[in-house]
Design a protein around this motif. Sequence first.
Motif, PDB file in Angstrom:
ATOM      1  N   SER A 157     -17.843 -10.368  25.356  1.00 21.50           N
ATOM      2  CA  SER A 157     -18.819 -11.129  24.582  1.00 21.50           C
ATOM      3  C   SER A 157     -19.719 -10.203  23.779  1.00 21.50           C
ATOM      4  N   THR A 158     -20.097 -10.667  22.579  1.00 21.97           N
ATOM      5  CA  THR A 158     -20.943  -9.872  21.700  1.00 21.97           C
ATOM      6  C   THR A 158     -21.999 -10.762  21.055  1.00 21.97           C
ATOM      7  N   ARG A 159     -22.947 -10.126  20.376  1.00 23.18           N
ATOM      8  CA  ARG A 159     -23.978 -10.867  19.644  1.00 23.18           C
ATOM      9  C   ARG A 159     -23.404 -11.541  18.402  1.00 23.18           C
ATOM     10  N   GLU A 160     -22.205 -11.130  17.995  1.00 23.48           N
ATOM     11  CA  GLU A 160     -21.552 -11.732  16.833  1.00 23.48           C
ATOM     12  C   GLU A 160     -20.401 -12.621  17.275  1.00 23.48           C
ATOM     13  N   GLY A 161     -20.414 -13.026  18.531  1.00 22.85           N
ATOM     14  CA  GLY A 161     -19.294 -13.752  19.125  1.00 22.85           C
ATOM     15  C   GLY A 161     -18.990 -15.094  18.487  1.00 22.85           C
ATOM     16  N   ASN A 162     -17.966 -15.738  19.013  1.00 18.97           N
ATOM     17  CA  ASN A 162     -17.463 -16.950  18.397  1.00 18.97           C
ATOM     18  C   ASN A 162     -17.049 -17.933  19.489  1.00 18.97           C
ATOM     19  N   THR A 163     -16.693 -19.135  19.094  1.00 17.20           N
ATOM     20  CA  THR A 163     -16.106 -20.104  20.010  1.00 17.20           C
ATOM     21  C   THR A 163     -15.151 -20.986  19.232  1.00 17.20           C
ATOM     22  N   LEU A 164     -14.099 -21.441  19.907  1.00 14.47           N
ATOM     23  CA  LEU A 164     -13.173 -22.393  19.321  1.00 14.47           C
ATOM     24  C   LEU A 164     -13.321 -23.761  19.965  1.00 14.47           C
ATOM     25  N   TRP A 165     -14.173 -23.846  20.994  1.00 16.25           N
ATOM     26  CA  TRP A 165     -14.369 -25.103  21.712  1.00 16.25           C
ATOM     27  C   TRP A 165     -15.482 -25.929  21.090  1.00 16.25           C
ATOM     28  N   LYS A 166     -15.168 -27.157  20.705  1.00  9.76           N
ATOM     29  CA  LYS A 166     -16.192 -28.124  20.361  1.00  9.76           C
ATOM     30  C   LYS A 166     -16.608 -28.833  21.651  1.00  9.76           C
ATOM     31  N   PRO A 167     -17.877 -29.238  21.770  1.00 13.39           N
ATOM     32  CA  PRO A 167     -18.323 -29.874  23.013  1.00 13.39           C
ATOM     33  C   PRO A 167     -17.444 -31.043  23.459  1.00 13.39           C
ATOM     34  N   GLN A 168     -17.051 -31.899  22.543  1.00 14.82           N
ATOM     35  CA  GLN A 168     -16.235 -33.050  22.937  1.00 14.82           C
ATOM     36  C   GLN A 168     -14.855 -32.618  23.405  1.00 14.82           C
ATOM     37  N   GLU A 169     -14.335 -31.528  22.852  1.00 11.83           N
ATOM     38  CA  GLU A 169     -13.049 -31.001  23.323  1.00 11.83           C
ATOM     39  C   GLU A 169     -13.162 -30.527  24.762  1.00 11.83           C
ATOM     40  N   VAL A 170     -14.250 -29.847  25.083  1.00 10.05           N
ATOM     41  CA  VAL A 170     -14.470 -29.401  26.462  1.00 10.05           C
ATOM     42  C   VAL A 170     -14.528 -30.609  27.392  1.00 10.05           C
TER      43      VAL A 170
END
Length: 246
Positions: free
Chosen positions: A24-37
Amino acid sequence: MIELLSIDLSNYCSKQCLFCYNHSTREGNTLWKPQEVIDFASDCIVHGVKAVSLGGGEPFEYEGVFDVIDALYPKCYLSVTSNGLHLENKKIWEMLTDHKPDKIHITIHKPDNETEVNRVERQVQRIASIGIKPGLNLLVGADKVAQAKNVYERMSKVLNSEQIILVPQRYTNTPTSKQLASVSGGKPFQSPSCLLKCQRPKNFCSVSWDKKVNSCSFAPNKEKLKSLDYKGLIEALEQVKWKSCQ
């Protein structure tokens, strides 16, 4: 059958520890949308998952985390693993008092850092005061065994041994089993099941921020989810070529 499911919501974390298994970094990312989770975890729960753990990255830096908590809390045992820094934020704390998981694990990364230890000690007591079960993940590096032992003894005054998990630092600076055991002063303690032997868990699955899976959070060779449901999870797990993180 998978009964325990860990979902990393992102690989964004402003703390950015160099030893993070999630990179994990300060420039990190996510591919999960809350509804997908929510939809993914809910389908897994229907198919036998009993407990879901939300991690990261830092979950309390993930937009929509409280929507996920509200949706999953009634369906399973729900825990969150956090570095605790954002629980100092008044707005986030107020949200937490209204949107509670079953348990919050706060991690001490630096047992030799008095400021961090003081903060976490205060936070686990504060969490308990609003009806959430607190837990502690105590990271143990080979060069910080004595400091970790001091923290373990101190935190044992506010938490029982079942609430404290000794986590050996991985990839580098990894303590031996004897070193880790010494932290508890020879008393029974909690730790990852791979402490004595690396073997593939049968009822646990880790899902990463980029929608890949393996039977261990640290293990390489993760496989991409075939679909965002329990069937897709099992199909991806069947394709995993198991390999130790060491």
